[in-house]
Write a protein that holds these residues in place. Sequence first.
Motif, PDB file in Angstrom:
ATOM      1  N   LEU A  26     -33.419  -9.105  48.300  1.00 37.86           N
ATOM      2  CA  LEU A  26     -34.196  -8.021  47.671  1.00 37.86           C
ATOM      3  C   LEU A  26     -33.514  -6.679  47.885  1.00 37.86           C
ATOM      4  CD1 LEU A  26     -37.742  -9.261  48.706  1.00 37.86           C
ATOM      5  CD2 LEU A  26     -36.806  -9.226  46.393  1.00 37.86           C
ATOM      6  N   ALA A  27     -32.887  -6.508  49.066  1.00 38.28           N
ATOM      7  CA  ALA A  27     -32.173  -5.253  49.329  1.00 38.28           C
ATOM      8  C   ALA A  27     -30.973  -5.121  48.393  1.00 38.28           C
ATOM      9  CB  ALA A  27     -31.714  -5.200  50.788  1.00 38.28           C
ATOM     10  N   ALA A  28     -30.308  -6.248  48.125  1.00 39.93           N
ATOM     11  CA  ALA A  28     -29.100  -6.205  47.300  1.00 39.93           C
ATOM     12  C   ALA A  28     -29.399  -5.791  45.860  1.00 39.93           C
ATOM     13  CB  ALA A  28     -28.412  -7.566  47.315  1.00 39.93           C
ATOM     14  N   ILE A  29     -30.618  -6.032  45.386  1.00 37.64           N
ATOM     15  CA  ILE A  29     -30.914  -5.683  43.984  1.00 37.64           C
ATOM     16  C   ILE A  29     -31.922  -4.547  43.864  1.00 37.64           C
ATOM     17  CG2 ILE A  29     -30.349  -7.977  43.083  1.00 37.64           C
ATOM     18  CD1 ILE A  29     -33.381  -8.508  42.917  1.00 37.64           C
ATOM     19  N   GLN A  30     -32.336  -3.930  44.977  1.00 35.31           N
ATOM     20  CA  GLN A  30     -33.442  -2.970  44.857  1.00 35.31           C
ATOM     21  C   GLN A  30     -33.086  -1.737  44.036  1.00 35.31           C
ATOM     22  OE1 GLN A  30     -35.629  -0.918  47.866  1.00 35.31           O
ATOM     23  NE2 GLN A  30     -33.910  -0.766  49.258  1.00 35.31           N
ATOM     24  N   HIS A  31     -31.819  -1.365  43.996  1.00 37.39           N
ATOM     25  CA  HIS A  31     -31.440  -0.210  43.176  1.00 37.39           C
ATOM     26  C   HIS A  31     -30.930  -0.618  41.802  1.00 37.39           C
ATOM     27  CE1 HIS A  31     -32.342   2.339  46.488  1.00 37.39           C
ATOM     28  NE2 HIS A  31     -31.542   1.666  47.276  1.00 37.39           N
ATOM     29  N   TYR A  40     -26.282 -12.680  38.673  1.00 38.96           N
ATOM     30  CA  TYR A  40     -26.802 -13.433  39.824  1.00 38.96           C
ATOM     31  C   TYR A  40     -25.657 -14.061  40.622  1.00 38.96           C
ATOM     32  CZ  TYR A  40     -30.988 -12.725  37.032  1.00 38.96           C
ATOM     33  OH  TYR A  40     -31.985 -12.160  36.292  1.00 38.96           O
ATOM     34  N   ALA A  41     -24.579 -14.416  39.916  1.00 42.74           N
ATOM     35  CA  ALA A  41     -23.398 -14.930  40.616  1.00 42.74           C
ATOM     36  C   ALA A  41     -22.768 -13.815  41.455  1.00 42.74           C
ATOM     37  CB  ALA A  41     -22.390 -15.466  39.599  1.00 42.74           C
ATOM     38  N   GLU A  42     -22.753 -12.603  40.888  1.00 44.84           N
ATOM     39  CA  GLU A  42     -22.159 -11.465  41.597  1.00 44.84           C
ATOM     40  C   GLU A  42     -22.944 -11.150  42.877  1.00 44.84           C
ATOM     41  OE1 GLU A  42     -21.176  -8.259  38.883  1.00 44.84           O
ATOM     42  OE2 GLU A  42     -21.194  -6.838  40.559  1.00 44.84           O
ATOM     43  N   ILE A  43     -24.272 -11.150  42.761  1.00 45.11           N
ATOM     44  CA  ILE A  43     -25.121 -10.917  43.941  1.00 45.11           C
ATOM     45  C   ILE A  43     -24.883 -12.026  44.971  1.00 45.11           C
ATOM     46  CG2 ILE A  43     -27.536 -10.967  44.721  1.00 45.11           C
ATOM     47  CD1 ILE A  43     -26.935  -8.407  43.313  1.00 45.11           C
ATOM     48  N   GLY A  44     -24.836 -13.253  44.481  1.00 42.66           N
ATOM     49  CA  GLY A  44     -24.635 -14.388  45.381  1.00 42.66           C
ATOM     50  C   GLY A  44     -23.316 -14.269  46.134  1.00 42.66           C
ATOM     51  N   ALA A  45     -22.264 -13.835  45.432  1.00 47.26           N
ATOM     52  CA  ALA A  45     -20.956 -13.704  46.082  1.00 47.26           C
ATOM     53  C   ALA A  45     -21.021 -12.708  47.236  1.00 47.26           C
ATOM     54  CB  ALA A  45     -19.912 -13.261  45.052  1.00 47.26           C
ATOM     55  N   ARG A  46     -21.832 -11.663  47.067  1.00 47.63           N
ATOM     56  CA  ARG A  46     -21.966 -10.666  48.133  1.00 47.63           C
ATOM     57  C   ARG A  46     -22.723 -11.218  49.337  1.00 47.63           C
ATOM     58  NH1 ARG A  46     -24.721  -5.622  45.400  1.00 47.63           N
ATOM     59  NH2 ARG A  46     -23.743  -5.936  43.376  1.00 47.63           N
ATOM     60  N   LEU A  47     -23.625 -12.160  49.080  1.00 47.87           N
ATOM     61  CA  LEU A  47     -24.523 -12.623  50.142  1.00 47.87           C
ATOM     62  C   LEU A  47     -24.167 -14.007  50.672  1.00 47.87           C
ATOM     63  CD1 LEU A  47     -27.899 -11.527  48.493  1.00 47.87           C
ATOM     64  CD2 LEU A  47     -26.688 -10.349  50.334  1.00 47.87           C
ATOM     65  N   GLY A  71     -36.987  -5.623  35.066  1.00 49.29           N
ATOM     66  CA  GLY A  71     -36.515  -5.173  33.760  1.00 49.29           C
ATOM     67  C   GLY A  71     -36.198  -3.699  33.792  1.00 49.29           C
ATOM     68  N   VAL A  72     -36.342  -3.021  32.650  1.00 47.55           N
ATOM     69  CA  VAL A  72     -36.018  -1.595  32.620  1.00 47.55           C
ATOM     70  C   VAL A  72     -37.140  -0.807  33.299  1.00 47.55           C
ATOM     71  CG1 VAL A  72     -34.623  -1.734  30.524  1.00 47.55           C
ATOM     72  CG2 VAL A  72     -37.035  -1.178  30.340  1.00 47.55           C
TER      73      VAL A  72
ATOM     74  N   THR B  49     -32.633   8.233  31.094  1.00 45.84           N
ATOM     75  CA  THR B  49     -33.818   7.699  30.404  1.00 45.84           C
ATOM     76  C   THR B  49     -34.409   6.551  31.226  1.00 45.84           C
ATOM     77  OG1 THR B  49     -32.763   8.238  28.318  1.00 45.84           O
ATOM     78  CG2 THR B  49     -34.657   6.764  28.221  1.00 45.84           C
ATOM     79  N   LEU B  50     -33.536   5.769  31.813  1.00 43.44           N
ATOM     80  CA  LEU B  50     -33.968   4.704  32.714  1.00 43.44           C
ATOM     81  C   LEU B  50     -33.618   5.110  34.143  1.00 43.44           C
ATOM     82  CD1 LEU B  50     -32.561   1.557  30.864  1.00 43.44           C
ATOM     83  CD2 LEU B  50     -34.812   2.619  30.645  1.00 43.44           C
ATOM     84  N   THR B  51     -34.519   4.817  35.084  1.00 46.18           N
ATOM     85  CA  THR B  51     -34.160   5.076  36.480  1.00 46.18           C
ATOM     86  C   THR B  51     -33.353   3.917  37.036  1.00 46.18           C
ATOM     87  OG1 THR B  51     -36.270   4.204  37.220  1.00 46.18           O
ATOM     88  CG2 THR B  51     -36.124   6.568  36.985  1.00 46.18           C
ATOM     89  N   ARG B  52     -33.649   2.710  36.596  1.00 48.98           N
ATOM     90  CA  ARG B  52     -32.822   1.578  36.987  1.00 48.98           C
ATOM     91  C   ARG B  52     -33.159   0.376  36.126  1.00 48.98           C
ATOM     92  NH1 ARG B  52     -36.660   1.777  41.025  1.00 48.98           N
ATOM     93  NH2 ARG B  52     -37.852  -0.135  41.268  1.00 48.98           N
ATOM     94  N   PHE B  53     -32.315  -0.608  36.242  1.00 45.94           N
ATOM     95  CA  PHE B  53     -32.577  -1.881  35.592  1.00 45.94           C
ATOM     96  C   PHE B  53     -32.664  -2.898  36.709  1.00 45.94           C
ATOM     97  CE2 PHE B  53     -31.580  -5.857  33.569  1.00 45.94           C
ATOM     98  CZ  PHE B  53     -32.418  -5.792  32.487  1.00 45.94           C
ATOM     99  N   GLY B  54     -33.850  -3.319  37.015  1.00 50.56           N
ATOM    100  CA  GLY B  54     -33.983  -4.224  38.147  1.00 50.56           C
ATOM    101  C   GLY B  54     -35.435  -4.483  38.474  1.00 50.56           C
ATOM    102  N   PRO B  55     -35.713  -4.817  39.728  1.00 50.81           N
ATOM    103  CA  PRO B  55     -37.051  -5.273  40.091  1.00 50.81           C
ATOM    104  C   PRO B  55     -37.974  -4.148  40.552  1.00 50.81           C
ATOM    105  CG  PRO B  55     -35.571  -5.583  41.940  1.00 50.81           C
ATOM    106  CD  PRO B  55     -34.765  -4.933  40.842  1.00 50.81           C
ATOM    107  N   LEU B  56     -39.273  -4.389  40.423  1.00 51.24           N
ATOM    108  CA  LEU B  56     -40.286  -3.584  41.103  1.00 51.24           C
ATOM    109  C   LEU B  56     -40.943  -4.518  42.110  1.00 51.24           C
ATOM    110  CD1 LEU B  56     -42.249  -1.549  38.405  1.00 51.24           C
ATOM    111  CD2 LEU B  56     -40.716  -0.681  40.170  1.00 51.24           C
TER     112      LEU B  56
END
Lengths: 177, 147
Positions: A26-31, A40-47, A71-72, B49-56
């Motif tokens: 979750l930390a790896a994708i929070q931003h 998802y492969a890229e995230i996996g490679a990091r972890l 999503g956005v 326009t978007l702050t990010r593309f990812g999870p909430l």
Amino acid sequence: MELNVIKHSVVSPHRPVVDEADRRLLAAIQHGLPLSSRPYAEIGARLGLSEQQVIARLQWLKEAGVIRRFGVVVRHHELGYASNAMVVWDVPDEQASELGRCLAGFDFITLCYRRPRRLPQWRFNLYCMIHGKSREEVMAHLEWMVNHCDLQTLPHAVLFSRRRFKQRGAVYALGER
Amino acid sequence: MDAIDRAIINNLQGGFPLSERPYAEAAASLGLDEDELIRRLEILLAQGTLTRFGPLYHAERLGGALTLAAMKPPPDDFERVARIVNGFPEVAHNYAREHEFNMWFVLATEWPERIGEVISEIEKATGYAVYNMPKLEEFFVGLRFEA
């Protein structure tokens, strides 16, 4: 496999369901998710995880409700939604769930919650947020809602925002426990 | 922002595929190709326009806590109170609103116990009561913003 929005939930007591590996994920994708063909492969490679492990774990975290949506994430002001009002209602407790579901069905409602009253200062127990491009639009949405959900006799207040001081969103100290 | 950007924003707020080529899959549903979708997301992010593309995330299920809190400082003391409140790192956002309860902010803490502590600290630092309005029930909404 599509990540869908859960429609309704009653808040349960604090119940962490994530383990250390989940927190790292979750930390790896929070931003944000990598903007590449196989994110998802890229995230996996990091972890040190396989692509399939990442996908399966994210699916589980979504089903468990840890990931609310994916999503956005838009900056609504930049899309022209200059006006927002928090509309609060004083509804009989036994009707709150039904009315909350009715309000949440409108596409101009962005948040809808039942919260405690703070009597005698604060009588309201059902909250919804309406965004609009102008005050007039917000008020027109409100009138439509009142009629559609039969709220004519229920006391309410409209709290337009005057100023936004801070909007950083929640930042979680993931992976630091 | 053109019609394609609007379609991207309107269609990718609620759901994003969990598959090996998620951008390709999402792009196909919009009639785009993968590179075009990625390029447009990059631009929308760079423009702000978007702050990010990812999870909430759901704070409570991560072991943390979120709450909405309100205050009603007198208007002539509002600025001082706002500066103090905004100085707390746990305050995620804060809005001035038109009501006797004129300040509404969200607290996000790493531990549930910290919510009560922060509320006490704000009361002590400002001299005014903080009303904690935690959610009791959430009614989920669908699409967020139409571009």
